[in-house]
Structures are given as structure tokens and as C-alpha cells.
Design a protein around this motif. Structure first.
Motif, PDB file in Angstrom:
ATOM      1  N   LEU A 124      21.942  30.540 -53.213  1.00 29.90           N
ATOM      2  CA  LEU A 124      20.624  30.985 -53.610  1.00 29.90           C
ATOM      3  C   LEU A 124      19.689  29.975 -54.287  1.00 29.90           C
ATOM      4  CD1 LEU A 124      21.765  34.668 -55.395  1.00 29.90           C
ATOM      5  CD2 LEU A 124      21.195  34.059 -53.013  1.00 29.90           C
ATOM      6  N   ASP A 125      20.241  28.831 -54.315  1.00 27.20           N
ATOM      7  CA  ASP A 125      19.508  27.576 -54.979  1.00 27.20           C
ATOM      8  C   ASP A 125      19.374  27.960 -56.400  1.00 27.20           C
ATOM      9  OD1 ASP A 125      19.909  25.896 -52.776  1.00 27.20           O
ATOM     10  OD2 ASP A 125      17.760  26.239 -52.017  1.00 27.20           O
ATOM     11  N   GLU A 126      20.214  28.320 -57.081  1.00 29.71           N
ATOM     12  CA  GLU A 126      19.704  28.791 -58.392  1.00 29.71           C
ATOM     13  C   GLU A 126      19.755  27.494 -59.354  1.00 29.71           C
ATOM     14  OE1 GLU A 126      21.946  33.224 -59.322  1.00 29.71           O
ATOM     15  OE2 GLU A 126      22.916  31.243 -60.055  1.00 29.71           O
ATOM     16  N   GLN A 127      20.612  26.320 -58.943  1.00 33.11           N
ATOM     17  CA  GLN A 127      20.458  25.106 -59.499  1.00 33.11           C
ATOM     18  C   GLN A 127      19.371  24.489 -59.604  1.00 33.11           C
ATOM     19  OE1 GLN A 127      24.798  23.045 -59.528  1.00 33.11           O
ATOM     20  NE2 GLN A 127      24.647  24.474 -57.860  1.00 33.11           N
ATOM     21  N   LYS A 128      18.507  24.487 -58.164  1.00 34.93           N
ATOM     22  CA  LYS A 128      16.922  24.030 -58.058  1.00 34.93           C
ATOM     23  C   LYS A 128      16.012  24.823 -58.806  1.00 34.93           C
ATOM     24  CE  LYS A 128      18.172  22.158 -53.502  1.00 34.93           C
ATOM     25  NZ  LYS A 128      17.874  22.382 -52.034  1.00 34.93           N
ATOM     26  N   ASP A 129      16.415  26.038 -59.367  1.00 38.73           N
ATOM     27  CA  ASP A 129      15.189  26.636 -60.052  1.00 38.73           C
ATOM     28  C   ASP A 129      15.413  26.353 -61.632  1.00 38.73           C
ATOM     29  OD1 ASP A 129      13.523  27.634 -58.206  1.00 38.73           O
ATOM     30  OD2 ASP A 129      14.943  29.162 -57.489  1.00 38.73           O
TER      31      ASP A 129
ATOM     32  N   TYR B 187      11.201  34.018 -60.520  1.00 37.52           N
ATOM     33  CA  TYR B 187      10.192  34.906 -60.669  1.00 37.52           C
ATOM     34  C   TYR B 187       9.113  34.605 -61.680  1.00 37.52           C
ATOM     35  CZ  TYR B 187      13.572  37.493 -58.004  1.00 37.52           C
ATOM     36  OH  TYR B 187      14.648  38.089 -57.037  1.00 37.52           O
ATOM     37  N   PRO B 188       7.810  35.106 -61.287  1.00 39.93           N
ATOM     38  CA  PRO B 188       6.855  34.669 -62.300  1.00 39.93           C
ATOM     39  C   PRO B 188       7.198  35.338 -63.861  1.00 39.93           C
ATOM     40  CG  PRO B 188       5.877  35.434 -60.317  1.00 39.93           C
ATOM     41  CD  PRO B 188       7.109  35.581 -60.345  1.00 39.93           C
ATOM     42  N   ASP B 189       7.785  36.685 -63.988  1.00 39.14           N
ATOM     43  CA  ASP B 189       7.936  37.117 -65.062  1.00 39.14           C
ATOM     44  C   ASP B 189       9.239  37.372 -65.704  1.00 39.14           C
ATOM     45  OD1 ASP B 189       8.648  39.121 -63.491  1.00 39.14           O
ATOM     46  OD2 ASP B 189       7.675  40.939 -64.662  1.00 39.14           O
ATOM     47  N   LYS B 190      10.228  36.812 -64.892  1.00 35.38           N
ATOM     48  CA  LYS B 190      11.660  37.288 -65.444  1.00 35.38           C
ATOM     49  C   LYS B 190      12.583  35.680 -65.523  1.00 35.38           C
ATOM     50  CE  LYS B 190      12.551  39.976 -61.476  1.00 35.38           C
ATOM     51  NZ  LYS B 190      11.226  40.494 -61.277  1.00 35.38           N
TER      52      LYS B 190
ATOM     53  N   PRO C 188      18.911  33.706 -48.976  1.00 37.49           N
ATOM     54  CA  PRO C 188      19.403  32.407 -49.201  1.00 37.49           C
ATOM     55  C   PRO C 188      18.267  31.353 -49.041  1.00 37.49           C
ATOM     56  CG  PRO C 188      20.527  33.797 -47.436  1.00 37.49           C
ATOM     57  CD  PRO C 188      19.249  34.216 -47.903  1.00 37.49           C
ATOM     58  N   GLY C 189      18.525  30.391 -49.989  1.00 35.34           N
ATOM     59  CA  GLY C 189      17.581  29.394 -50.304  1.00 35.34           C
ATOM     60  C   GLY C 189      16.531  29.630 -51.491  1.00 35.34           C
ATOM     61  N   GLY C 190      16.953  30.638 -52.343  1.00 37.38           N
ATOM     62  CA  GLY C 190      16.198  30.725 -53.373  1.00 37.38           C
ATOM     63  C   GLY C 190      14.951  31.597 -53.162  1.00 37.38           C
ATOM     64  N   GLY C 191      14.918  32.579 -52.213  1.00 40.68           N
ATOM     65  CA  GLY C 191      13.699  33.412 -51.862  1.00 40.68           C
ATOM     66  C   GLY C 191      13.584  34.865 -52.871  1.00 40.68           C
ATOM     67  N   GLY C 192      14.855  34.906 -53.654  1.00 45.02           N
ATOM     68  CA  GLY C 192      14.941  35.972 -54.501  1.00 45.02           C
ATOM     69  C   GLY C 192      15.079  37.340 -53.852  1.00 45.02           C
TER      70      GLY C 192
ATOM     71  N   ALA D 100       5.931  37.407 -53.565  1.00 46.80           N
ATOM     72  CA  ALA D 100       5.866  37.114 -55.072  1.00 46.80           C
ATOM     73  C   ALA D 100       6.015  35.774 -55.700  1.00 46.80           C
ATOM     74  CB  ALA D 100       6.907  38.160 -55.758  1.00 46.80           C
ATOM     75  N   LEU D 101       6.580  34.713 -54.780  1.00 42.61           N
ATOM     76  CA  LEU D 101       7.136  33.637 -55.126  1.00 42.61           C
ATOM     77  C   LEU D 101       5.937  32.590 -54.885  1.00 42.61           C
ATOM     78  CD1 LEU D 101      10.732  33.355 -54.297  1.00 42.61           C
ATOM     79  CD2 LEU D 101       9.748  34.188 -56.674  1.00 42.61           C
ATOM     80  N   LYS D 102       5.478  31.776 -55.720  1.00 36.76           N
ATOM     81  CA  LYS D 102       4.630  30.884 -55.659  1.00 36.76           C
ATOM     82  C   LYS D 102       5.054  29.249 -56.148  1.00 36.76           C
ATOM     83  CE  LYS D 102       1.847  34.254 -54.869  1.00 36.76           C
ATOM     84  NZ  LYS D 102       1.250  34.407 -53.579  1.00 36.76           N
ATOM     85  N   GLY D 103       4.519  28.233 -55.703  1.00 43.45           N
ATOM     86  CA  GLY D 103       4.869  26.914 -55.654  1.00 43.45           C
ATOM     87  C   GLY D 103       6.460  26.758 -55.546  1.00 43.45           C
ATOM     88  N   ARG D 104       6.707  25.213 -55.958  1.00 45.53           N
ATOM     89  CA  ARG D 104       8.108  24.660 -55.401  1.00 45.53           C
ATOM     90  C   ARG D 104       8.354  25.045 -54.030  1.00 45.53           C
ATOM     91  NH1 ARG D 104       9.015  27.452 -60.164  1.00 45.53           N
ATOM     92  NH2 ARG D 104      10.608  28.955 -59.264  1.00 45.53           N
ATOM     93  N   SER D 105       7.174  24.717 -53.154  1.00 53.29           N
ATOM     94  CA  SER D 105       7.623  24.699 -51.783  1.00 53.29           C
ATOM     95  C   SER D 105       8.020  26.358 -51.141  1.00 53.29           C
ATOM     96  CB  SER D 105       8.411  23.911 -51.331  1.00 53.29           C
ATOM     97  OG  SER D 105       8.124  22.498 -51.569  1.00 53.29           O
ATOM     98  N   LYS D 106       7.761  27.225 -51.971  1.00 59.66           N
ATOM     99  CA  LYS D 106       8.179  28.745 -51.424  1.00 59.66           C
ATOM    100  C   LYS D 106       7.086  29.462 -50.952  1.00 59.66           C
ATOM    101  CE  LYS D 106      12.132  28.702 -54.700  1.00 59.66           C
ATOM    102  NZ  LYS D 106      13.014  29.426 -55.652  1.00 59.66           N
ATOM    103  N   GLU D 107       5.778  29.019 -51.452  1.00 55.26           N
ATOM    104  CA  GLU D 107       4.724  30.157 -50.841  1.00 55.26           C
ATOM    105  C   GLU D 107       4.684  30.065 -49.316  1.00 55.26           C
ATOM    106  OE1 GLU D 107       0.170  30.864 -52.343  1.00 55.26           O
ATOM    107  OE2 GLU D 107       1.408  29.341 -53.064  1.00 55.26           O
ATOM    108  N   GLY D 108       4.486  31.144 -48.899  1.00 56.92           N
ATOM    109  CA  GLY D 108       4.457  31.182 -47.261  1.00 56.92           C
ATOM    110  C   GLY D 108       5.782  30.967 -46.479  1.00 56.92           C
TER     111      GLY D 108
END
Length: 489
Positions: A185-190, A200-203, A437-441, A464-472
Motif C-alpha cells: 500500500l506504499d504506506e512508508q511513502k505517505d 487522504y485529505p481529512d484523515k 496497491p501503490g497507495g491508492g487507498g 479523492a487523492l490529489k498530489g504526490r503523483s496520484k491525481e488521475g
């Protein structure tokens, strides 16, 4: 005694912590054993700890409340008072290979069935050798509470749904999927600061300990939870006062952050005063509106909630009461996977939490041979609902090392969700999700963009995810490698 085979390379987790995975909890117990005056809640945040609003006493034993643990030869003389004691439970944890083999020698019959995939009968020695080889290939070290051990059918352990969650048989294991990663889930990158995952933006997720009362073989954080194994050298979530202050400072600095999950590891292994201290700090933050305490304790050691000599539950109840007085919300998030995990002890423990005003939600992981059919899932949901535990999530099993035999195709979770509709009230139907996988939530399984059942590849987006190369970005989940059909050796 059986001689075990040691084999397999280690996978090195980033920021290797060697065999210090258990150090975090012990450090906190030593360094933060009291409410230090520097950290005590101020008059502007939370009131001093108060006693629970009422004195709770369990109802007396009835005929239906059998002493099932006495079926274990080693515990045939253990009284109800002892078995319900947290002190007795932690004193009888099975957490080394040698101690496990001693336990198996005492409880496994001379002959037991093989896994249903193979059929036939095997000797005790064959079974124990299979377990031993499985341990050597597992990403998780052995650690099991007495309650869990007492709920397993030792006449047929290879096919028991509880056994499959906590112990490996090498004979049923499948080679890992080629797309698997140690931290899927790429937790360490987040992590903006150590021990805090902010995706996530709010949690955000606060990893407050690296220790669990019982280690699940399919653990999402096999990169850091528990002791190192032959397969994985763990990154420890070792905490210090400075690290915890850095976490709190970051949380307070994020105006859009409103929800915190306190996990690890398992919050059951936070000392009561540390649990309450963390709760006080979160309640005192203007931006935090709600938080969850994550613990599998209700499923694997429910007697602790009934033990008047242990202060952990009282601390949890006080935090919930203080959150309510502050106009905020606290919930306990737990983890049941099969109805056999539930006993009269669980029902009593859940009743205490309900009567104390503690909201409890459940998160289940879909596992092959454990709960991957409608009847089992329906039975689990109904039992949880009866105990006032909200069935919250059913997760697709993450792509972690050495559990390919437990993962299910995406189609399984889609079929179960569809067939549950109409069987139970809508508010008791959990959300069936894939943690991408890859930190998409988390994303509802039915919201896949595509799913090719031949290749086993499903695609998802996460708006819902923005920034850190996750948008789109497009995220992919891969069905498990098909089980091998050869016979067990």
C-alpha cells in the motif's frame, strides 16, 4: 522434538530495524508509564481522568457458558477466573517456534486430516513438520493468545478457519504473485513524519506500536509488525517521546485533517495511561473531530474487557466519555473474520462496551478457505450485529508476502456483496473494498474501471487523492496465482 527446516531469503524492509520490532511497546511502557505533567491535558483541552459512569459487573455463568478451553489438555484444570484474567492470558502466549511445537505435541491427535485440497490422513509428525516449514517461509513470526488457540478445532486443524489465519502450512502455500511488494500500500511513502501515514485529505493513520497480541499471517504491515522472520527483516515502529511529539505537531498543523486512526500493531498493546494520553491529546486538538482506536483484542483476547484487575478497558471508556463531552467521536475498530471466533466471552465483552457507550465497528478481510462464501459471511455479520458491532468493511486481501493461498479473485468479493443484498438490513451490510496497491487507498470493489477475469487484472481510479503523483492515476489489483494441484509431500 521435531527438527525444523530453515530456508528462504529475507526481504529487507526499508529503514531496517533488525529484531527490535518489540522494542517500541517496551520503550513506551518504561518512558511514558505515567501521565507526565508536561503532557497532562490542560483546562483548555480535556478534564482529568474520571471513573466510568457506572460500576459494571458481568452476569453470572450459565450452563451455556461452557469452559471450552478445558478441551486443551494443557489447560484442562484452568479455572474460569484464570482464563478470563489478562495476566494469565499474556503469561500463556505462544510466541516461539519451540513453544508452538510443544503445544502442538500436546493437542494434536496421532492422526489428522490433510488440507481438503489434498485429502487423506497424515500423522501428527507430518502435520507438525508442515507447520514448521510454513513458519520458516512466513513473513510473520508466531504469536498466539490462549483464546485463539482454544477456538481452533485441533481434530482437524488443517481445515480450521481460525488456524488458517494465524499459522502456515507449507504444503498449501503458493509462490508469490510477481507484482507483490513488501509494503503493497506504499504506506512508508505517505509518511510526512515517522509513524504517521497521511494519504487522504481529512484523515491519517498513527502507527503507535509494532506489537500485536496475535500475529495474523496476512498482515498488511508485515514489513514492520512483530519480530523479524527468515523471510523479512522488519522495520520497527519504535516510538520515542520526540517521535510522538512530532506526530502530534504535524496533526495540529493540518487544518484539513479531522480524523485519526490509532493503530500499529495493535492498540491493545498500548499501556492504559498511554492510550488515554493519546486520546487526551487528540481530543484537545481543535481540528480533530473524531478518532478510532484500532484493536483486534475483542476477537483474539476478549476476556481483557471483563477483567476488573486490568485498567485498559476503563481507560478506553474514559476516553470515549471525554470525547463525547467535548462534542467529538471515538470508536473502537476491531477485526473478526469468522463466526467461530465469537464465544460467550466475546458477547459479554461486547455488552460491556455497549453499556459503557463505546461504539464498535468491525473490519473483515476476505480469505480463501476462511470466509469466502455467502453463508459464512452472512453468519458473521448477523453475529456481529447481534452484539451491536457495526459491520463496517470487508477488505480484499492485500498483496503481501507468503499469503497467495489465502487471497481470492476480485470476482469472489463482487459475488458475495451481490448475494448479501436483501438477506440482512441495509445498515448491516458492510462496504466491500479493495485497498489499492501503490497507495491508492480504499475503493469499493464494484467501482473497478475494468476487470479481465482471464488475466486477473482489475483497474481502479481514486478521485479523492490529489498530489504526490496520484491525481488521475490508474491502480491495478491482481488476482492470486492459481493454486497448484499437486499432492502434499
Amino acid at each position: 522434538m521435531l527438527s525444523c527446516i530453515h530456508q528462504g531469503p529475507r526481504l529487507a524492509a526499508r529503514s531496517v530495524g533488525g529484531r527490535k520490532a518489540l522494542g517500541g511497546a517496551h520503550f513506551l511502557a518504561r518512558r511514558l508509564s505515567t501521565h507526565d505533567a508536561r503532557y497532562a491535558p490542560t483546562s483548555e483541552t480535556v478534564a482529568e481522568p474520571s471513573a466510568p459512569s457506572f460500576a459494571w459487573s458481568p452476569p453470572p455463568l450459565t450452563q451455556a457458558e461452557d469452559e471450552f478451553w478445558r478441551a486443551i489438555p494443557l489447560w484442562s484444570e484452568v479455572s474460569s477466573a484464570d482464563f478470563l484474567s489478562w495476566r494469565w492470558s499474556i503469561g500463556n502466549v505462544v510466541e516461539t517456534k519451540r513453544r508452538l511445537l510443544n503445544f502442538l505435541e500436546a493437542v494434536v491427535p496421532a492422526e489428522v486430516p490433510r488440507d481438503n485440497a489434498f485429502g487423506g490422513i497424515q500423522s501428527r509428525d507430518e502435520f507438525m513438520a508442515d507447520v514448521c516449514r510454513g513458519i520458516d517461509k512466513s513473513a510473520m513470526s508466531v504469536r498466539m493468545m490462549p483464546y485463539v488457540l482454544s477456538r481452533i478445532n485441533w481434530q482437524d486443524p488443517a481445515n480450521d478457519p481460525i488456524f488458517r489465519q494465524f499459522l502456515m502450512l507449507e504444503s498449501v502455500m503458493i509462490d508469490d504473485h510477481p507484482k507483490l511488494r513488501l509494503d503493497p500500500l506504499d504506506e512508508q511513502k505517505d509518511e510526512p513524519v515517522p509513524n504517521l501515514v497521511h494519504r487522504y485529505p481529512d484523515k491519517a493513520l498513527f502507527l503507535a506500536t509494532s506489537v500485536c497480541p496475535t500475529n495474523c499471517v496476512f498482515c498488511t504491515r508485515s514489513y514492520g509488525v512483530g519480530a523479524s522472520t527468515q523471510l523479512v527483516t522488519k522495520k520497527s515502529f519504535t516510538l520515542s517521546r520526540a517521535k510522538m511529539e512530532a506526530v502530534f505537531k504535524y496533526i495540529e498543523s493540518q487544518e484539513g485533517l479531522h480524523d485519526i486512526v490509532v493503530s500499529g500493531g495493535d492498540s491493545y498493546y498500548l499501556s492504559p495511561n498511554i492510550l488515554e494520553w493519546i486520546g487526551d491529546r487528540l481530543i484537545g486538538m481543535k481540528n480533530i473531530e473524531r478518532f478510532r482506536i484500532a484493536s483486534k483484542g475483542l476477537a483474539i483476547a476478549p476476556s481483557r474487557f471483563l477483567d476488573k484487575a486490568d485498567p485498559w478497558t476503563d481507560a478506553l471508556v474514559r476516553v470515549a466519555e471525554k470525547a463525547r463531552r467535548a462534542g467529538k467521536h471515538m470508536a473502537l475498530h476491531t477485526h473478526f473474520n469468522h463466526p467461530n471466533e465469537i464465544s460467550w466471552i466475546t458477547e459479554r465483552a461486547s455488552l460491556r462496551l455497549q453499556q459503557s457507550g463505546v461504539m464498535v465497528r468491525n473490519q473483515t478481510v476476505l480469505l480463501r478457505g476462511v470466509n469466502d462464501n455467502v453463508d459464512t459471511m452472512l453468519s458473521l455479520i448477523r453475529k456481529l450485529a447481534k452484539m451491536a458491532i457495526h459491520p463496517y468493511y470487508v477488505y480484499q486481501c492485500d498483496m503481501v508476502p507468503a499469503v497467495e493461498h489465502l487471497r481470492t479473485p476480485l470476482q469472489t468479493i463482487l459475488d458475495i456483496e451481490a448475494q448479501l443484498q436483501g438477506e440482512i438490513a441495509g445498515f448491516d451490510i458492510p462496504k466491500f473494498v479493495v485497498d489499492l496497491p501503490g497507495g491508492g487507498g480504499k475503493r469499493p470493489a464494484y467501482l473497478h474501471e475494468s476487470y479481465d477475469r482471464e488475466t486477473g487484472v482489475s483497474t481502479f481510479t481514486q478521485p479523492a487523492l490529489k498530489g504526490r503523483s496520484k491525481e488521475g492515476r490508474t491502480y491495478r489489483y491482481y488476482d492470486p496465482v492459481k493454486p497448484r494441484q499437486d499432492s502434499a509431500v
